[in-house]
Scaffold this motif. Structure first.
Motif, PDB file in Angstrom:
ATOM      1  N   ARG A 297       0.871  -1.188   0.000  1.00  0.00           N
ATOM      2  CA  ARG A 297       0.000   0.000   0.000  1.00  0.00           C
ATOM      3  C   ARG A 297       0.900   1.228   0.000  1.00  0.00           C
ATOM      4  N   SER A 298       0.576   2.146  -0.888  1.00  0.00           N
ATOM      5  CA  SER A 298       1.387   3.354  -1.007  1.00  0.00           C
ATOM      6  C   SER A 298       1.454   4.086   0.343  1.00  0.00           C
ATOM      7  N   GLY A 299       2.648   4.498   0.729  1.00  0.00           N
ATOM      8  CA  GLY A 299       2.813   5.248   1.974  1.00  0.00           C
ATOM      9  C   GLY A 299       3.122   4.374   3.178  1.00  0.00           C
ATOM     10  N   ASP A 300       2.965   3.033   3.049  1.00  0.00           N
ATOM     11  CA  ASP A 300       3.241   2.156   4.191  1.00  0.00           C
ATOM     12  C   ASP A 300       4.747   2.025   4.414  1.00  0.00           C
ATOM     13  N   ILE A 301       5.128   1.894   5.676  1.00  0.00           N
ATOM     14  CA  ILE A 301       6.543   1.682   6.001  1.00  0.00           C
ATOM     15  C   ILE A 301       6.749   0.226   6.414  1.00  0.00           C
ATOM     16  N   THR A 302       8.020  -0.182   6.506  1.00  0.00           N
ATOM     17  CA  THR A 302       8.312  -1.589   6.803  1.00  0.00           C
ATOM     18  C   THR A 302       7.977  -1.923   8.258  1.00  0.00           C
ATOM     19  N   SER A 303       8.605  -1.211   9.179  1.00  0.00           N
ATOM     20  CA  SER A 303       8.477  -1.565  10.595  1.00  0.00           C
ATOM     21  C   SER A 303       8.310  -0.323  11.447  1.00  0.00           C
ATOM     22  N   CYS A 304       7.518  -0.467  12.492  1.00  0.00           N
ATOM     23  CA  CYS A 304       7.269   0.660  13.388  1.00  0.00           C
ATOM     24  C   CYS A 304       6.871   0.105  14.744  1.00  0.00           C
ATOM     25  N   TYR A 305       7.755   0.214  15.731  1.00  0.00           N
ATOM     26  CA  TYR A 305       7.352  -0.150  17.098  1.00  0.00           C
ATOM     27  C   TYR A 305       8.072   0.743  18.099  1.00  0.00           C
ATOM     28  N   ALA A 306       7.411   0.910  19.245  1.00  0.00           N
ATOM     29  CA  ALA A 306       7.789   1.951  20.201  1.00  0.00           C
ATOM     30  C   ALA A 306       8.894   1.521  21.140  1.00  0.00           C
ATOM     31  N   ASP A 307       9.665   2.490  21.567  1.00  0.00           N
ATOM     32  CA  ASP A 307      10.414   2.365  22.813  1.00  0.00           C
ATOM     33  C   ASP A 307       9.536   3.067  23.857  1.00  0.00           C
ATOM     34  N   PRO A 308       8.869   2.318  24.722  1.00  0.00           N
ATOM     35  CA  PRO A 308       7.919   2.951  25.647  1.00  0.00           C
ATOM     36  C   PRO A 308       8.517   3.313  27.012  1.00  0.00           C
ATOM     37  N   GLN A 309       9.862   3.347  27.117  1.00  0.00           N
ATOM     38  CA  GLN A 309      10.466   3.539  28.450  1.00  0.00           C
ATOM     39  C   GLN A 309      10.108   4.870  29.093  1.00  0.00           C
ATOM     40  N   LYS A 310       9.949   5.901  28.255  1.00  0.00           N
ATOM     41  CA  LYS A 310       9.690   7.229  28.844  1.00  0.00           C
ATOM     42  C   LYS A 310       8.350   7.240  29.597  1.00  0.00           C
ATOM     43  N   ILE A 311       7.314   6.730  28.956  1.00  0.00           N
ATOM     44  CA  ILE A 311       6.003   6.722  29.638  1.00  0.00           C
ATOM     45  C   ILE A 311       6.012   5.718  30.790  1.00  0.00           C
ATOM     46  N   ASN A 312       6.743   4.604  30.625  1.00  0.00           N
ATOM     47  CA  ASN A 312       6.851   3.620  31.726  1.00  0.00           C
ATOM     48  C   ASN A 312       7.413   4.306  32.966  1.00  0.00           C
ATOM     49  N   LYS A 313       8.487   5.065  32.770  1.00  0.00           N
ATOM     50  CA  LYS A 313       9.189   5.659  33.922  1.00  0.00           C
ATOM     51  C   LYS A 313       8.483   6.906  34.446  1.00  0.00           C
ATOM     52  N   GLU A 314       8.114   7.814  33.536  1.00  0.00           N
ATOM     53  CA  GLU A 314       7.601   9.116  34.002  1.00  0.00           C
ATOM     54  C   GLU A 314       6.142   9.060  34.434  1.00  0.00           C
ATOM     55  N   LEU A 315       5.358   8.219  33.802  1.00  0.00           N
ATOM     56  CA  LEU A 315       3.925   8.185  34.145  1.00  0.00           C
ATOM     57  C   LEU A 315       3.521   6.887  34.841  1.00  0.00           C
ATOM     58  N   GLY A 316       4.443   5.942  34.937  1.00  0.00           N
ATOM     59  CA  GLY A 316       4.126   4.686  35.608  1.00  0.00           C
ATOM     60  C   GLY A 316       3.113   3.845  34.851  1.00  0.00           C
ATOM     61  N   TRP A 317       3.013   4.064  33.553  1.00  0.00           N
ATOM     62  CA  TRP A 317       2.071   3.268  32.740  1.00  0.00           C
ATOM     63  C   TRP A 317       2.835   2.263  31.895  1.00  0.00           C
ATOM     64  N   LYS A 318       2.270   1.068  31.767  1.00  0.00           N
ATOM     65  CA  LYS A 318       2.880   0.017  30.952  1.00  0.00           C
ATOM     66  C   LYS A 318       1.749  -0.798  30.322  1.00  0.00           C
ATOM     67  N   ALA A 319       1.907  -1.166  29.065  1.00  0.00           N
ATOM     68  CA  ALA A 319       0.890  -2.029  28.431  1.00  0.00           C
ATOM     69  C   ALA A 319       0.893  -3.394  29.119  1.00  0.00           C
ATOM     70  N   LYS A 320      -0.312  -3.903  29.405  1.00  0.00           N
ATOM     71  CA  LYS A 320      -0.405  -5.178  30.127  1.00  0.00           C
ATOM     72  C   LYS A 320      -0.997  -6.288  29.271  1.00  0.00           C
ATOM     73  N   LEU A 321      -1.792  -5.922  28.273  1.00  0.00           N
ATOM     74  CA  LEU A 321      -2.566  -6.934  27.547  1.00  0.00           C
ATOM     75  C   LEU A 321      -1.853  -7.358  26.256  1.00  0.00           C
ATOM     76  N   SER A 322      -2.050  -8.611  25.868  1.00  0.00           N
ATOM     77  CA  SER A 322      -1.339  -9.163  24.704  1.00  0.00           C
ATOM     78  C   SER A 322      -2.119  -8.927  23.413  1.00  0.00           C
ATOM     79  N   VAL A 323      -1.424  -9.140  22.302  1.00  0.00           N
ATOM     80  CA  VAL A 323      -2.084  -9.060  20.992  1.00  0.00           C
ATOM     81  C   VAL A 323      -3.165 -10.148  20.915  1.00  0.00           C
ATOM     82  N   ALA A 324      -2.865 -11.329  21.455  1.00  0.00           N
ATOM     83  CA  ALA A 324      -3.854 -12.424  21.431  1.00  0.00           C
ATOM     84  C   ALA A 324      -5.134 -12.005  22.161  1.00  0.00           C
ATOM     85  N   GLN A 325      -4.961 -11.368  23.331  1.00  0.00           N
ATOM     86  CA  GLN A 325      -6.113 -10.896  24.102  1.00  0.00           C
ATOM     87  C   GLN A 325      -6.903  -9.856  23.307  1.00  0.00           C
TER      88      GLN A 325
END
Ligand code: UD1
Length: 340
Positions: A297-325
């Motif tokens: 698809r035009s405009g799509d990129i190969t790979s994109c995933y986050a480094d979520p450490q900043k929100i983990n540390k500063e806001l105390g939030w972390k994703a808990k649920l899996s893709v399967a869930q």
């Protein structure tokens, strides 16, 4: 706190309304139902046991906004309401700029005039364009936007930062850069319900699995990834909704922020390929999904995933649920949702 949720009947908005209420806040919804249905409110009511206040109208209408702000004493705002189809934005740039930028300016203006203390803006990983490093940290450069939609997110972050600097502590804000939200509320009572043909992978996939559409097209299997399909950071919408609550809590607190109007990645930190996602869906539902491989698809990129450490540390939030869930929940919702 009384929290205005613009776009509160939309996919992310409706899940955030529920999490706000569960966290003890009072959500006030604004929606124009341009890409959602009023029946979403029935689902929210079934989950919460009461119906949150809804003001039906458009965030680009200052007369409407004034009436809402005069009626409600708003403490904080989560501004979801926006147009979000990349291809459509290339065809209708002025509509996208008028809607996404115009509404942000008007709502910030209202926030300043009505003593609102906290503002959370929906940004997107799209601001990183095709990233040079993976996982992507917030310090990665924003790339020139390849669509008016993407540009409205970059400009939106800038407008928010400049306004927050000017407000000099009276308004605190943050922009959340979402990766790929999927899934639905585990109750099966609310979920993603785009009007018309879905642009995004998971709603398309669940509609094919339900027999509402014949075949899923995988957009390219010649990417330089282990299985050749694109890789994304798929995050459960309930996790994403909870990130907003964590953000508001810090904005309302006395805690000193390291930056004025910080930006946070909201992702899991794990990449999943399109093919892996389809296989996971088949495993958790037992349904075989008919798919063919088409061109990229035009405009799509190969790979994109986050480094979520900043929100983990500063806001105390972390994703808990899996893709399967998330896929199980999306499927439960699909089975309950109206055929389109
Ligand atoms: C898209 C937008 C992004 C926006 C986000 C949320 C584009 C190029 N990007 O992200 O700016 O913030 O939605 O609305 O539109 N795929 C298929 N078949 C399909 C649909 C998708 O193979 O029918 C693939 C895509 O090629 C991609 C992955 O699935 O590799 C995810 O696609 P999608 O769900 O549309 O999200 P993004 O493109 O990542």
């Amino acid at each position: 706190m009384k929290i205005l949720v613009t776009g509160g009947a939309g996919f992310i908005g409706s899940h955030t309304v529920i999490e706000l209420a569960l966290a003890g806040h009072t959500p006030i919804i604004i929606d124009n139902f341009s890409n959602s249905r009023p029946s979403v409110l029935d689902g929210i009511e079934s989950v919460l046991g009461y119906r949150p206040t809804l003001h039906t109208g458009d965030c680009t209408n200052p007369v409407f906004l004034t009436s809402v702000f005069e009626r409600e004493h708003i403490d904080g705002i989560i501004h979801f309401a926006a147009l979000k189809a990349v291809g459509e934005s290339l065809e209708q740039p002025l509509r996208y700029y008028r809607n996404n930028i115009g509404s942000l300016i008007d709502i910030l203006d209202m926030a300043l005039h009505h003593g609102v203390r906290a503002f959370v803006f929906s940004s997107s990983a799209t601001v990183y364009g095709d990233p040079e490093t993976l996982p992507i940290p917030e310090t990665a450069p924003r790339k020139p936007a390849t669509s008016p939609y993407g540009n409205t997110k970059q400009i939106g972050e800038d407008i928010l930062r400049d306004t927050t600097i000017m407000a000099n502590g009276t308004l605190r804000s943050a922009a959340l850069r979402y990766f790929n939200p999927i899934g639905a509320h585990p109750s099966g009572l609310i979920g993603e319900l785009p009007l018309g043909t879905p642009n995004n992978l998971v709603p398309y996939l669940t509609q094919v699995a339900a027999g509402n559409r014949s075949t899923l097209t995988v957009f390219g299997n010649d990417y330089p990834t282990p299985d050749g399909t694109g890789i994304r950071d798929f995050i459960h919408v309930v996790d994403l909704a909870q990130a907003h609550i964590a953000t508001l809590e810090v904005l309302f607190s006395e805690k000193r922020l390291l930056e004025t109007s910080p930006v946070y990645n909201v992702g899991t930190g794990t990449g999943t390929s399109v093919k892996e996602l389809i296989e996971t869906f088949e495993r958790v539902t037992g349904i075989t999904v008919p798919y063919t491989v088409g061109p990229r698809r035009s405009g799509d990129i190969t790979s994109c995933y986050a480094d979520p450490q900043k929100i983990n540390k500063e806001l105390g939030w972390k994703a808990k649920l899996s893709v399967a869930q998330a896929l199980e929940d999306a499927w439960r919702w699909q089975q309950n949702s109206p055929k389109q």
